[in-house]
Design a protein around this motif. Structure first.
Motif, mmCIF file in Angstrom:
data_model
loop_
_atom_site.group_PDB
_atom_site.id
_atom_site.type_symbol
_atom_site.label_atom_id
_atom_site.label_comp_id
_atom_site.label_asym_id
_atom_site.label_seq_id
_atom_site.Cartn_x
_atom_site.Cartn_y
_atom_site.Cartn_z
ATOM 1 N N THR A 85 5.531 -2.476 -16.697
ATOM 2 C CA THR A 85 6.256 -3.206 -15.667
ATOM 3 C C THR A 85 7.294 -2.289 -15.049
ATOM 4 N N VAL A 86 7.200 -2.126 -13.733
ATOM 5 C CA VAL A 86 8.122 -1.267 -12.999
ATOM 6 C C VAL A 86 8.965 -2.155 -12.088
ATOM 7 N N PRO A 87 10.256 -2.355 -12.432
ATOM 8 C CA PRO A 87 11.114 -3.240 -11.647
ATOM 9 C C PRO A 87 11.631 -2.545 -10.377
ATOM 10 N N ASP A 88 10.758 -2.416 -9.394
ATOM 11 C CA ASP A 88 11.080 -1.691 -8.169
ATOM 12 C C ASP A 88 10.422 -2.434 -7.010
ATOM 13 N N ALA A 89 11.181 -2.734 -5.964
ATOM 14 C CA ALA A 89 10.653 -3.489 -4.823
ATOM 15 C C ALA A 89 9.550 -2.741 -4.084
ATOM 16 N N GLU A 104 -12.946 8.995 -21.214
ATOM 17 C CA GLU A 104 -11.972 9.581 -20.286
ATOM 18 C C GLU A 104 -11.090 8.471 -19.728
ATOM 19 N N TRP A 105 -9.938 8.845 -19.187
ATOM 20 C CA TRP A 105 -9.037 7.902 -18.526
ATOM 21 C C TRP A 105 -9.014 8.194 -17.038
ATOM 22 N N TYR A 106 -9.052 7.133 -16.239
ATOM 23 C CA TYR A 106 -9.018 7.226 -14.787
ATOM 24 C C TYR A 106 -7.878 6.354 -14.274
ATOM 25 N N VAL A 107 -7.249 6.774 -13.183
ATOM 26 C CA VAL A 107 -6.227 5.951 -12.534
ATOM 27 C C VAL A 107 -6.768 5.528 -11.175
ATOM 28 N N GLU A 108 -6.482 4.267 -10.816
ATOM 29 C CA GLU A 108 -7.012 3.684 -9.582
ATOM 30 C C GLU A 108 -5.931 2.823 -8.933
ATOM 31 N N ASP A 109 -5.729 2.997 -7.635
ATOM 32 C CA ASP A 109 -4.809 2.157 -6.892
ATOM 33 C C ASP A 109 -5.495 0.808 -6.652
ATOM 34 N N LEU A 110 -4.741 -0.272 -6.791
ATOM 35 C CA LEU A 110 -5.314 -1.615 -6.640
ATOM 36 C C LEU A 110 -4.997 -2.220 -5.277
ATOM 37 N N GLY A 111 -4.991 -1.380 -4.245
ATOM 38 C CA GLY A 111 -4.713 -1.868 -2.905
ATOM 39 C C GLY A 111 -3.226 -2.085 -2.670
ATOM 40 N N SER A 112 -2.396 -1.295 -3.313
ATOM 41 C CA SER A 112 -0.947 -1.443 -3.184
ATOM 42 C C SER A 112 -0.476 -1.120 -1.775
ATOM 43 N N THR A 113 0.691 -1.608 -1.454
ATOM 44 C CA THR A 113 1.260 -1.379 -0.126
ATOM 45 C C THR A 113 1.681 0.077 0.063
ATOM 46 N N ASN A 114 2.324 0.660 -0.940
ATOM 47 C CA ASN A 114 2.889 1.995 -0.803
ATOM 48 C C ASN A 114 2.060 3.100 -1.457
ATOM 49 N N GLY A 115 0.954 2.760 -2.049
ATOM 50 C CA GLY A 115 0.050 3.765 -2.597
ATOM 51 C C GLY A 115 0.428 4.266 -3.975
ATOM 52 N N THR A 116 -0.527 4.960 -4.584
ATOM 53 C CA THR A 116 -0.368 5.595 -5.887
ATOM 54 C C THR A 116 -0.698 7.063 -5.704
ATOM 55 N N TYR A 117 0.073 7.926 -6.338
ATOM 56 C CA TYR A 117 -0.108 9.370 -6.179
ATOM 57 C C TYR A 117 -0.342 10.013 -7.529
ATOM 58 N N VAL A 118 -1.287 10.940 -7.586
ATOM 59 C CA VAL A 118 -1.525 11.742 -8.783
ATOM 60 C C VAL A 118 -1.343 13.199 -8.375
ATOM 61 N N ASN A 119 -0.392 13.854 -9.017
ATOM 62 C CA ASN A 119 -0.061 15.245 -8.692
ATOM 63 C C ASN A 119 0.215 15.408 -7.190
ATOM 64 N N GLY A 138 5.661 3.967 -6.626
ATOM 65 C CA GLY A 138 6.979 3.643 -6.076
ATOM 66 C C GLY A 138 7.906 4.826 -6.313
ATOM 67 N N ARG A 139 9.108 4.534 -6.823
ATOM 68 C CA ARG A 139 10.061 5.606 -7.120
ATOM 69 C C ARG A 139 9.992 6.051 -8.574
ATOM 70 N N SER A 140 9.017 5.539 -9.310
ATOM 71 C CA SER A 140 8.849 5.916 -10.713
ATOM 72 C C SER A 140 7.732 6.933 -10.862
ATOM 73 N N VAL A 141 7.971 7.883 -11.750
ATOM 74 C CA VAL A 141 7.008 8.946 -12.001
ATOM 75 C C VAL A 141 6.717 8.988 -13.491
ATOM 76 N N PHE A 142 5.430 8.954 -13.801
ATOM 77 C CA PHE A 142 4.972 8.997 -15.191
ATOM 78 C C PHE A 142 4.174 10.265 -15.416
ATOM 79 N N GLU A 143 4.262 10.823 -16.610
ATOM 80 C CA GLU A 143 3.436 11.979 -16.966
ATOM 81 C C GLU A 143 2.459 11.529 -18.051
ATOM 82 N N ALA A 144 1.201 11.906 -17.874
ATOM 83 C CA ALA A 144 0.167 11.611 -18.875
ATOM 84 C C ALA A 144 0.298 12.638 -19.990
#
Length: 146
Positions: A85-89, A104-119, A138-144
Motif C-alpha cells: 500500500t502506497v499512501p500517495d495521491a 520468474e517475476w514480472y511487473v505489469e502496470d494495471l492501467g494506472s493514471t501516472n504509469g509504472t517505471y522500471v529502471n 508515483g513518488r515511491s521507488v522500490f528496488e527488487a
C-alpha cells in the motif's frame, strides 16, 4: 425465382444460415473468454543459476520498508487491499502487479493514471524483474532484491 426464396426451402436455408452465424459467434466468444482466463506464461523459461528477486525494498518515498514477493502475485496501489500500500495521491488504487510465472517475476502496470517505471522506462507491457531493478510507482521507488 421469388417462390424459391420465400418458399419452404428458402426458409430452411435462411434458418440454417442464422444458426451457423450464431454458432460462429458463440465459438469466437468462447475462444476470447478462454484466452482472457488463461494464465500468462513466459515464452522463455528460467535460466539456471540466475537469481530472482524475493522482495521489494523501499528506497525512496512512502510505503512499507520491505515486502516479500509471494506467488502468484503482489498487488501495488493506494487501496488497503493491496499487498504493497502506497499512501500517495499520484498512485492509483490498483496501480501495478508483480506476478510469478515459470520461476520468474514480472511487473505489469494495471492501467494506472501516472504509469509504472522500471529502471526509468515506462511500462507498456509486462517486464521481467531482476535483483537490482528499480520500480517507480508515483513518488515511491522500490528496488527488487534477492
Amino acid at each position: 425465382m421469388t417462390d424459391l426464396l420465400t418458399g419452404p426451402l428458402g426458409k430452411v436455408v435462411l434458418l440454417g444460415a442464422m444458426y451457423l452465424l450464431l454458432a460462429v459467434v458463440v465459438w469466437m466468444e468462447a475462444r476470447e473468454l478462454a484466452h482472457a482466463t488463461t494464465r500468462r506464461v513466459s515464452p522463455i523459461g528460467p535460466s539456471r543459476g540466475r537469481r530472482i528477486p524475493s522482495r521489494f525494498v523501499l528506497v525512496e518515498g512512502s510505503g512499507p520498508p520491505s515486502v516479500d514477493l509471494v506467488p502468484p502475485e503482489t498487488l501495488i496501489g493506494r487501496d488497503e487491499g493491496c499487498h504493497i500500500t502506497v499512501p500517495d495521491a499520484s498512485v492509483s488504487h490498483r496501480h501495478a502487479r508483480v506476478y510469478h510465472s515459470d520461476g520468474e517475476w514480472y511487473v505489469e502496470d494495471l492501467g494506472s493514471t501516472n504509469g509504472t517505471y522500471v529502471n526509468d522506462r515506462p511500462l507498456t507491457r509486462p517486464v521481467l524483474v531482476r535483483p537490482g531493478d528499480v520500480v517507480a510507482i508515483g513518488r515511491s521507488v522500490f528496488e527488487a532484491r534477492a
